[in-house]
Design a protein around this motif. Structure first.
Motif, PDB file in Angstrom:
ATOM      1  N   ASP A  32      -8.964  -0.608  -1.442  1.00 33.23           N
ATOM      2  CA  ASP A  32      -9.021   0.684  -1.633  1.00 33.23           C
ATOM      3  C   ASP A  32      -7.261   1.414  -1.535  1.00 33.23           C
ATOM      4  N   PRO A  33      -7.199   2.878  -1.754  1.00 37.60           N
ATOM      5  CA  PRO A  33      -6.816   3.265  -1.178  1.00 37.60           C
ATOM      6  C   PRO A  33      -6.908   4.002  -0.453  1.00 37.60           C
ATOM      7  N   VAL A  34      -5.469   3.823   0.563  1.00 36.05           N
ATOM      8  CA  VAL A  34      -5.351   4.392   2.255  1.00 36.05           C
ATOM      9  C   VAL A  34      -4.302   5.530   2.608  1.00 36.05           C
ATOM     10  N   ARG A  35      -4.778   6.368   3.663  1.00 38.30           N
ATOM     11  CA  ARG A  35      -3.492   7.304   3.655  1.00 38.30           C
ATOM     12  C   ARG A  35      -2.817   7.084   4.353  1.00 38.30           C
ATOM     13  N   PRO A  36      -1.582   7.524   4.299  1.00 45.33           N
ATOM     14  CA  PRO A  36      -0.638   7.443   5.277  1.00 45.33           C
ATOM     15  C   PRO A  36      -0.816   7.348   6.746  1.00 45.33           C
ATOM     16  N   GLU A  37      -1.539   8.036   7.440  1.00 48.07           N
ATOM     17  CA  GLU A  37      -2.206   8.734   8.839  1.00 48.07           C
ATOM     18  C   GLU A  37      -3.412   8.052   9.000  1.00 48.07           C
ATOM     19  N   GLY A  76       5.939  -1.416   8.027  1.00 48.56           N
ATOM     20  CA  GLY A  76       6.596  -0.759   7.385  1.00 48.56           C
ATOM     21  C   GLY A  76       6.215   0.823   7.590  1.00 48.56           C
ATOM     22  N   GLY A  77       5.048   0.716   9.061  1.00 50.14           N
ATOM     23  CA  GLY A  77       4.839   1.994   9.343  1.00 50.14           C
ATOM     24  C   GLY A  77       5.898   3.214   9.485  1.00 50.14           C
ATOM     25  N   PRO A  78       6.717   3.103  10.258  1.00 50.14           N
ATOM     26  CA  PRO A  78       8.108   3.996  10.433  1.00 50.14           C
ATOM     27  C   PRO A  78       8.783   3.800   8.808  1.00 50.14           C
ATOM     28  N   ALA A  79       8.710   3.087   7.439  1.00 51.95           N
ATOM     29  CA  ALA A  79       9.060   3.754   6.670  1.00 51.95           C
ATOM     30  C   ALA A  79       8.705   4.576   6.058  1.00 51.95           C
ATOM     31  N   ARG A  80       7.662   4.195   6.085  1.00 44.93           N
ATOM     32  CA  ARG A  80       6.445   5.078   5.158  1.00 44.93           C
ATOM     33  C   ARG A  80       6.439   6.385   6.483  1.00 44.93           C
ATOM     34  N   PHE A  81       6.287   6.687   6.806  1.00 45.60           N
ATOM     35  CA  PHE A  81       5.995   8.038   7.792  1.00 45.60           C
ATOM     36  C   PHE A  81       7.748   8.704   7.197  1.00 45.60           C
ATOM     37  N   GLU A  98       4.899 -12.627   6.487  1.00 49.51           N
ATOM     38  CA  GLU A  98       3.366 -12.279   6.891  1.00 49.51           C
ATOM     39  C   GLU A  98       3.946 -10.874   6.651  1.00 49.51           C
ATOM     40  N   LEU A  99       4.529 -10.146   7.538  1.00 53.13           N
ATOM     41  CA  LEU A  99       4.948  -8.373   7.820  1.00 53.13           C
ATOM     42  C   LEU A  99       4.629  -8.520   6.676  1.00 53.13           C
ATOM     43  N   HIS A 100       5.929  -8.731   5.744  1.00 55.83           N
ATOM     44  CA  HIS A 100       5.947  -8.340   4.603  1.00 55.83           C
ATOM     45  C   HIS A 100       5.645  -7.336   3.616  1.00 55.83           C
ATOM     46  N   LYS A 101       4.132  -8.803   3.318  1.00 55.59           N
ATOM     47  CA  LYS A 101       3.928  -8.866   2.009  1.00 55.59           C
ATOM     48  C   LYS A 101       2.508  -7.688   2.802  1.00 55.59           C
ATOM     49  N   ILE A 102       2.179  -7.698   4.387  1.00 52.99           N
ATOM     50  CA  ILE A 102       1.108  -6.462   4.688  1.00 52.99           C
ATOM     51  C   ILE A 102       1.762  -5.278   4.313  1.00 52.99           C
ATOM     52  N   GLY A 103       3.118  -5.061   4.694  1.00 51.61           N
ATOM     53  CA  GLY A 103       3.684  -4.116   4.239  1.00 51.61           C
ATOM     54  C   GLY A 103       3.808  -3.362   2.858  1.00 51.61           C
ATOM     55  N   SER A 104       4.350  -4.260   1.890  1.00 53.11           N
ATOM     56  CA  SER A 104       4.496  -3.808   0.967  1.00 53.11           C
ATOM     57  C   SER A 104       3.319  -3.671  -0.159  1.00 53.11           C
ATOM     58  N   ASP A 105       1.668  -4.290   0.557  1.00 54.96           N
ATOM     59  CA  ASP A 105       0.489  -3.745   0.140  1.00 54.96           C
ATOM     60  C   ASP A 105       0.077  -2.680   0.562  1.00 54.96           C
ATOM     61  N   LEU A 106       0.077  -2.398   1.968  1.00 54.79           N
ATOM     62  CA  LEU A 106      -0.156  -0.841   2.737  1.00 54.79           C
ATOM     63  C   LEU A 106       0.811   0.118   1.667  1.00 54.79           C
ATOM     64  N   SER A 113       5.157   3.328  -3.569  1.00 57.17           N
ATOM     65  CA  SER A 113       6.066   2.390  -3.869  1.00 57.17           C
ATOM     66  C   SER A 113       7.161   3.088  -4.418  1.00 57.17           C
ATOM     67  N   GLY A 114       7.048   4.218  -5.154  1.00 62.70           N
ATOM     68  CA  GLY A 114       8.314   4.572  -5.844  1.00 62.70           C
ATOM     69  C   GLY A 114       9.681   4.623  -4.279  1.00 62.70           C
ATOM     70  N   ARG A 115       9.197   5.638  -3.477  1.00 62.21           N
ATOM     71  CA  ARG A 115      10.465   5.887  -1.916  1.00 62.21           C
ATOM     72  C   ARG A 115      10.196   4.870  -1.180  1.00 62.21           C
ATOM     73  N   VAL A 116       9.460   3.769  -0.564  1.00 59.72           N
ATOM     74  CA  VAL A 116      10.023   2.801  -0.118  1.00 59.72           C
ATOM     75  C   VAL A 116      10.052   1.314  -0.326  1.00 59.72           C
ATOM     76  N   SER A 117      10.945   0.286  -0.309  1.00 59.20           N
ATOM     77  CA  SER A 117      10.941  -0.647  -1.092  1.00 59.20           C
ATOM     78  C   SER A 117      10.555  -1.695  -0.009  1.00 59.20           C
ATOM     79  N   HIS A 118      10.413  -2.875  -0.656  1.00 60.72           N
ATOM     80  CA  HIS A 118      10.258  -3.828   1.442  1.00 60.72           C
ATOM     81  C   HIS A 118      10.992  -5.012   0.485  1.00 60.72           C
ATOM     82  N   ILE A 119      11.605  -5.257   1.296  1.00 61.04           N
ATOM     83  CA  ILE A 119      12.435  -6.407   1.906  1.00 61.04           C
ATOM     84  C   ILE A 119      12.207  -7.285   2.602  1.00 61.04           C
TER      85      ILE A 119
END
Ligand SMILES: C[S@@+](CC[C@H](N)C(=O)[O-])C[C@H]1O[C@@H](n2cnc3c(N)ncnc32)[C@H](O)[C@@H]1O
Length: 276
Positions: A32-37, A76-81, A98-106, A113-119
Motif C-alpha cells: 500500500d502507499p503510505v504517507r511519510p508522517e 531513510g526516515g530523516p532523508a524522507r523528512f 536490508e535496511l537500504h532495501k526497506i528504505g528504498s521501498d518505503l 523517489s524523485g527526491r530521495v535516492s538510496h545508495i
C-alpha cells in the motif's frame, strides 16, 4: 575502540519485519502507499524524532534547491523528512543491504523517489562524487564507524565549497567503566565513541572549520528514559503488533542505553561545521 561484534547484531537492526508489522497495525498492507508522517514513529532511529531533523533544516537553512547527503540513512526516515518538508534532494547512503532495501521501498511507497535516492554502501569506501553536496547530515551513525578521520576527510571532499555538515551522535562524556565499555561495544556497536574534544579535533584535522558543538545530553537523557517507560507501558500492544521476541530485544536495548545516559558516561552532541 575496537572488538565490536558485527553491526547487524545491534538490537535495533534485528527483527526488521517490525516495520511492516507496525504498518499492518495501522491497517496499511505491504504494497500500500503510505504517507511519510505515518512512518515517523517507525523510521526515525535517533533521539528526538523528527524535531532532530527539523533542527538540521534550521541550522543549515536547507531549501528545495539543496542537494544533501545523509550518511547512515537507516530506513531513510530523516532523508524522507528532509525531502517532504524542505523539498531537498537527498542521497541516502546506507551500509546494510536490508535496511537500504526497506528504505528504498518505503520511499517509493511515499512517492518520494524523485527526491530521495538510496545508495547501499560503506561511507568509508563508496565512491562519493566530489564537491556536489550543499550539506552532509548524519544521525547516530558516526559512532559505528571506526576510521572517523578518514570519514570526515571524505565528507569534506563531497561538499561544495562553503558546504556544511550537521552531525548528531554519541560521545564519551566521562570515562567509561569496564561495564559501560562492554555495553558501548557490544550493544551500541560503538567503534568510535570518544571525548568531545577528540571528536572536534577529527573534524578540524580533516577539512572542517567553524565547528559549533552543542551538548544535547540534557535533552537526550529524559528522551531515552521516556522511550523505555513508554515501551514497557505499552508492552501488551507491542507484543501483539510485533511479537514477543521483537518486544524483548528492543526492551533490552532500551534498558542498556538509559543508564549509560543516566549515570553520565554517555553523551549526545550536535556538531555543525563548514568546509575549509
Ligand atoms: C542508529 S542508525 C540511524 C539511522 C538514521 N540516521 C536515522 O536516524 O534514522 C545508524 C545507521 O548507520 C548505518 N551505518 C553504520 N556504519 C555505516 C557506514 N560505514 N556507512 C554507511 N552507513 C553506515 C547503520 O547501518 C545504521 O543504519
Amino acid at each position: 575502540m575496537s572488538g565490536s561484534p558485527p553491526i547487524g547484531s545491534m538490537p535495533l537492526y534485528t527483527h526488521l519485519d517490525r516495520i511492516e508489522r507496525g504498518l499492518a497495525a495501522l491497517g496499511i498492507g505491504p504494497a500500500d502507499p503510505v504517507r511519510p508522517e505515518q512512518l515517523f514513529p517507525l523510521d526515525q532511529w535517533h533521539y528526538g524524532g523528527t524535531d532532530a531533523v527539523r533542527s538540521a533544516v534550521e541550522h543549515l537553512g536547507l531549501r528545495s534547491s539543496n542537494s544533501v547527503l545523509d550518511v547512515g540513512s537507516g530506513l531513510g526516515g530523516p532523508a524522507r523528512f528532509l525531502a517532504y518538508t524542505a523539498g531537498c534532494h537527498v542521497t541516502a547512503l546506507e551500509l546494510q543491504p536490508e535496511l537500504h532495501k526497506i528504505g528504498s521501498d518505503l520511499t517509493a511507497r511515499c512517492g518520494l523517489s524523485g527526491r530521495v535516492s538510496h545508495i547501499c554502501g560503506d561511507a568509508l569506501t563508496y565512491p562519493i562524487a566530489d564537491g556536489v553536496f550543499d550539506a552532509v547530515v548524519t544521525w547516530l551513525t558516526i559512532h559505528h564507524i571506526p576510521l572517523r578521520p578518514r570519514l570526515f576527510a571524505r565528507l569534506a571532499k563531497a561538499l561544495r565549497h562553503g558546504g556544511r555538515c550537521y552531525i548528531e551522535d554519541l560521545y564519551m562524556r566521562a570515562p567509561f567503566s569496564e561495564r559501560d565499555l562492554v555495553d558501548v561495544r557490544t550493544v551500541l556497536i560503538g567503534n568510535s565513541v570518544t571525548s568531545l574534544p577528540d571528536f572536534a579535533t577529527d573534524l578540524r584535522g580533516n577539512g572542517f572549520v567553524q565547528i559549533d558543538a552543542t551538548d544535547l545530553t540534557d535533552a537526550t537523557r529524559p528522551f531515552v528514559a521516556a522511550r523505555l517507560a513508554a515501551w514497557q507501558k505499552d508492552s501488551d500492544r507491542h507484543i501483539r503488533d510485533l511479537g514477543k521476541n521483537a518486544y524483548d530485544v528492543m526492551e533490552n536495548f532500551y534498558v542498556v542505553v538509559a543508564p549509560l545516559f543516566e549515570e553520565g558516561s554517555l553523551g549526545c552532541v550536535r556538531l555543525v561545521a563548514s568546509t575549509a
